[in-house]
Design a protein around this motif. Sequence first.
Motif, PDB file in Angstrom:
ATOM      1  N   ALA A 173     -15.449   3.260   1.624  1.00 46.58           N
ATOM      2  CA  ALA A 173     -15.746   3.984   0.387  1.00 46.58           C
ATOM      3  C   ALA A 173     -17.239   4.263   0.274  1.00 46.58           C
ATOM      4  O   ALA A 173     -17.655   5.361  -0.121  1.00 46.58           O
ATOM      5  CB  ALA A 173     -15.259   3.188  -0.813  1.00 46.58           C
ATOM      6  N   GLN A 174     -18.060   3.276   0.613  1.00 47.32           N
ATOM      7  CA  GLN A 174     -19.506   3.457   0.513  1.00 47.32           C
ATOM      8  C   GLN A 174     -20.002   4.553   1.454  1.00 47.32           C
ATOM      9  O   GLN A 174     -20.796   5.421   1.060  1.00 47.32           O
ATOM     10  CB  GLN A 174     -20.210   2.134   0.822  1.00 47.32           C
ATOM     11  N   LEU A 175     -19.529   4.556   2.693  1.00 46.42           N
ATOM     12  CA  LEU A 175     -19.987   5.549   3.656  1.00 46.42           C
ATOM     13  C   LEU A 175     -19.424   6.932   3.348  1.00 46.42           C
ATOM     14  O   LEU A 175     -20.128   7.943   3.492  1.00 46.42           O
ATOM     15  CB  LEU A 175     -19.617   5.117   5.074  1.00 46.42           C
ATOM     16  N   SER A 176     -18.159   7.001   2.923  1.00 43.96           N
ATOM     17  CA  SER A 176     -17.578   8.299   2.552  1.00 43.96           C
ATOM     18  C   SER A 176     -18.347   8.909   1.394  1.00 43.96           C
ATOM     19  O   SER A 176     -18.614  10.120   1.361  1.00 43.96           O
ATOM     20  CB  SER A 176     -16.102   8.137   2.170  1.00 43.96           C
ATOM     21  N   SER A 177     -18.708   8.086   0.418  1.00 43.09           N
ATOM     22  CA  SER A 177     -19.485   8.548  -0.726  1.00 43.09           C
ATOM     23  C   SER A 177     -20.854   9.057  -0.277  1.00 43.09           C
ATOM     24  O   SER A 177     -21.328  10.109  -0.744  1.00 43.09           O
ATOM     25  CB  SER A 177     -19.646   7.413  -1.731  1.00 43.09           C
ATOM     26  N   LEU A 178     -21.490   8.335   0.640  1.00 41.44           N
ATOM     27  CA  LEU A 178     -22.797   8.744   1.139  1.00 41.44           C
ATOM     28  C   LEU A 178     -22.719  10.087   1.855  1.00 41.44           C
ATOM     29  O   LEU A 178     -23.540  10.983   1.615  1.00 41.44           O
ATOM     30  CB  LEU A 178     -23.346   7.667   2.079  1.00 41.44           C
ATOM     31  N   VAL A 179     -21.739  10.233   2.740  1.00 35.84           N
ATOM     32  CA  VAL A 179     -21.588  11.486   3.492  1.00 35.84           C
ATOM     33  C   VAL A 179     -21.290  12.645   2.542  1.00 35.84           C
ATOM     34  O   VAL A 179     -21.877  13.730   2.655  1.00 35.84           O
ATOM     35  CB  VAL A 179     -20.486  11.346   4.559  1.00 35.84           C
ATOM     36  N   ILE A 192     -11.533  16.848   3.090  1.00 36.51           N
ATOM     37  CA  ILE A 192     -11.128  15.754   3.971  1.00 36.51           C
ATOM     38  C   ILE A 192      -9.660  15.909   4.337  1.00 36.51           C
ATOM     39  O   ILE A 192      -8.895  16.567   3.617  1.00 36.51           O
ATOM     40  CB  ILE A 192     -11.391  14.394   3.270  1.00 36.51           C
ATOM     41  N   HIS A 193      -9.281  15.344   5.470  1.00 32.73           N
ATOM     42  CA  HIS A 193      -7.875  15.328   5.892  1.00 32.73           C
ATOM     43  C   HIS A 193      -7.423  13.886   6.099  1.00 32.73           C
ATOM     44  O   HIS A 193      -8.215  13.012   6.451  1.00 32.73           O
ATOM     45  CB  HIS A 193      -7.683  16.100   7.206  1.00 32.73           C
ATOM     46  N   ALA A 194      -6.126  13.684   5.914  1.00 39.81           N
ATOM     47  CA  ALA A 194      -5.505  12.388   6.217  1.00 39.81           C
ATOM     48  C   ALA A 194      -4.054  12.645   6.594  1.00 39.81           C
ATOM     49  O   ALA A 194      -3.464  13.653   6.170  1.00 39.81           O
ATOM     50  CB  ALA A 194      -5.576  11.452   5.013  1.00 39.81           C
ATOM     51  N   PHE A 195      -3.502  11.784   7.402  1.00 41.25           N
ATOM     52  CA  PHE A 195      -2.070  11.871   7.652  1.00 41.25           C
ATOM     53  C   PHE A 195      -1.330  11.549   6.360  1.00 41.25           C
ATOM     54  O   PHE A 195      -1.769  10.698   5.571  1.00 41.25           O
ATOM     55  CB  PHE A 195      -1.649  10.925   8.777  1.00 41.25           C
ATOM     56  N   ALA A 196      -0.219  12.225   6.143  1.00 44.13           N
ATOM     57  CA  ALA A 196       0.502  12.105   4.872  1.00 44.13           C
ATOM     58  C   ALA A 196       0.991  10.693   4.611  1.00 44.13           C
ATOM     59  O   ALA A 196       1.197  10.321   3.446  1.00 44.13           O
ATOM     60  CB  ALA A 196       1.667  13.095   4.843  1.00 44.13           C
ATOM     61  N   ASP A 197       1.185   9.908   5.655  1.00 33.99           N
ATOM     62  CA  ASP A 197       1.672   8.540   5.456  1.00 33.99           C
ATOM     63  C   ASP A 197       0.540   7.523   5.355  1.00 33.99           C
ATOM     64  O   ASP A 197       0.787   6.325   5.238  1.00 33.99           O
ATOM     65  CB  ASP A 197       2.639   8.146   6.584  1.00 33.99           C
ATOM     66  N   HIS A 199      -1.363   6.246   3.057  1.00 32.44           N
ATOM     67  CA  HIS A 199      -1.523   6.165   1.603  1.00 32.44           C
ATOM     68  C   HIS A 199      -2.805   5.435   1.213  1.00 32.44           C
ATOM     69  O   HIS A 199      -3.405   5.745   0.170  1.00 32.44           O
ATOM     70  CB  HIS A 199      -0.302   5.474   1.000  1.00 32.44           C
ATOM     71  N   ARG A 200      -3.232   4.497   2.019  1.00 28.57           N
ATOM     72  CA  ARG A 200      -4.457   3.759   1.697  1.00 28.57           C
ATOM     73  C   ARG A 200      -5.660   4.697   1.704  1.00 28.57           C
ATOM     74  O   ARG A 200      -6.494   4.673   0.784  1.00 28.57           O
ATOM     75  CB  ARG A 200      -4.651   2.628   2.701  1.00 28.57           C
ATOM     76  N   ALA A 201      -5.760   5.538   2.738  1.00 24.86           N
ATOM     77  CA  ALA A 201      -6.887   6.467   2.816  1.00 24.86           C
ATOM     78  C   ALA A 201      -6.812   7.505   1.703  1.00 24.86           C
ATOM     79  O   ALA A 201      -7.828   7.824   1.071  1.00 24.86           O
ATOM     80  CB  ALA A 201      -6.895   7.158   4.180  1.00 24.86           C
ATOM     81  N   ILE A 202      -5.619   8.033   1.441  1.00 20.15           N
ATOM     82  CA  ILE A 202      -5.458   9.041   0.383  1.00 20.15           C
ATOM     83  C   ILE A 202      -5.870   8.467  -0.966  1.00 20.15           C
ATOM     84  O   ILE A 202      -6.538   9.127  -1.769  1.00 20.15           O
ATOM     85  CB  ILE A 202      -4.013   9.551   0.367  1.00 20.15           C
ATOM     86  N   GLY A 203      -5.503   7.218  -1.223  1.00 18.32           N
ATOM     87  CA  GLY A 203      -5.899   6.576  -2.464  1.00 18.32           C
ATOM     88  C   GLY A 203      -7.410   6.406  -2.564  1.00 18.32           C
ATOM     89  O   GLY A 203      -8.009   6.619  -3.628  1.00 18.32           O
ATOM     90  N   LEU A 204      -8.033   6.021  -1.452  1.00 20.37           N
ATOM     91  CA  LEU A 204      -9.487   5.861  -1.419  1.00 20.37           C
ATOM     92  C   LEU A 204     -10.174   7.182  -1.748  1.00 20.37           C
ATOM     93  O   LEU A 204     -11.084   7.232  -2.590  1.00 20.37           O
ATOM     94  CB  LEU A 204      -9.920   5.370  -0.039  1.00 20.37           C
ATOM     95  N   TYR A 205      -9.748   8.258  -1.080  1.00 20.41           N
ATOM     96  CA  TYR A 205     -10.396   9.544  -1.304  1.00 20.41           C
ATOM     97  C   TYR A 205     -10.167  10.035  -2.736  1.00 20.41           C
ATOM     98  O   TYR A 205     -11.055  10.650  -3.331  1.00 20.41           O
ATOM     99  CB  TYR A 205      -9.880  10.575  -0.302  1.00 20.41           C
ATOM    100  N   GLY A 206      -9.001   9.744  -3.285  1.00 19.38           N
ATOM    101  CA  GLY A 206      -8.739  10.113  -4.669  1.00 19.38           C
ATOM    102  C   GLY A 206      -9.694   9.418  -5.630  1.00 19.38           C
ATOM    103  O   GLY A 206     -10.177  10.020  -6.594  1.00 19.38           O
TER     104      GLY A 206
END
Length: 235
Positions: A173-179, A192-197, A199-206
């Motif tokens: 989360a910290q690095l994604s926010s920085l970028v 950003i892209h993520a595989f539909a399954d 869910h952890r990454a999709i939640g983070l980006y949300g």
Amino acid sequence: MDELDRPIWHALAGRQREFAQGTGPALRFEPEVSPFAACRDNGPQALAALAALVPATGMLALLQADATPLPPGCEPVLVAQGVQMVLGELRPVPLEHAAVDLGPDDVQDMVALAELTKPGPFLPGTPRLGRFVGIRVDGRLAAMAGERLKPGTFTEVSAVCTHPDFRGQGLAAQLSSLVAGRILARGERPFIHAFADNHRAIGLYGRLGFAHRCAMNVLAIVPHGSDASALPHVH
């Protein structure tokens, strides 16, 4: 936002044309940079041009919102669903660890981390696509994130990954926010892209402020009859 429907094509035909191989209706990234490729449309001329770019040993990976027909003489080694998210308003996450810009001396560690965590295709030349940042703990690369596709005025946040030994500390989360913040500072809009399954990454980006834009089709192809077992994992 039509350029986001085929982000690879618009990146290679636009701001990242220096990395493009191919002519006319189909383009691919230099093989040492990325296996991503795209065609201008799904017409027979474009699909034939795309098929001509498929390496004899290796694969090409396609990512687009509309259907992805199989080019002639090719077979799929991965068919998957992804999601594309675009940043609305960034909800910044403060850095709790020192982040460093990653460069040529870090590539070996970056590739090793990507091979372990599999955030998507990542090759030794991938860091040439944009700025990458990382967090090191006792000299080890614990997490990283960077930039990949650049269609139009958009820039993709990519290669977000954390070593299993350091998960649960909010490093991704910290690095994604920085970028994302750096992209915004240049007057561009992060996506950003993520595989539909995933869910952890999709939640983070949300939580960072990214919102779902559309579903994306993921297709990896090889020449018909190739040995898929020798290919790198693309998930």
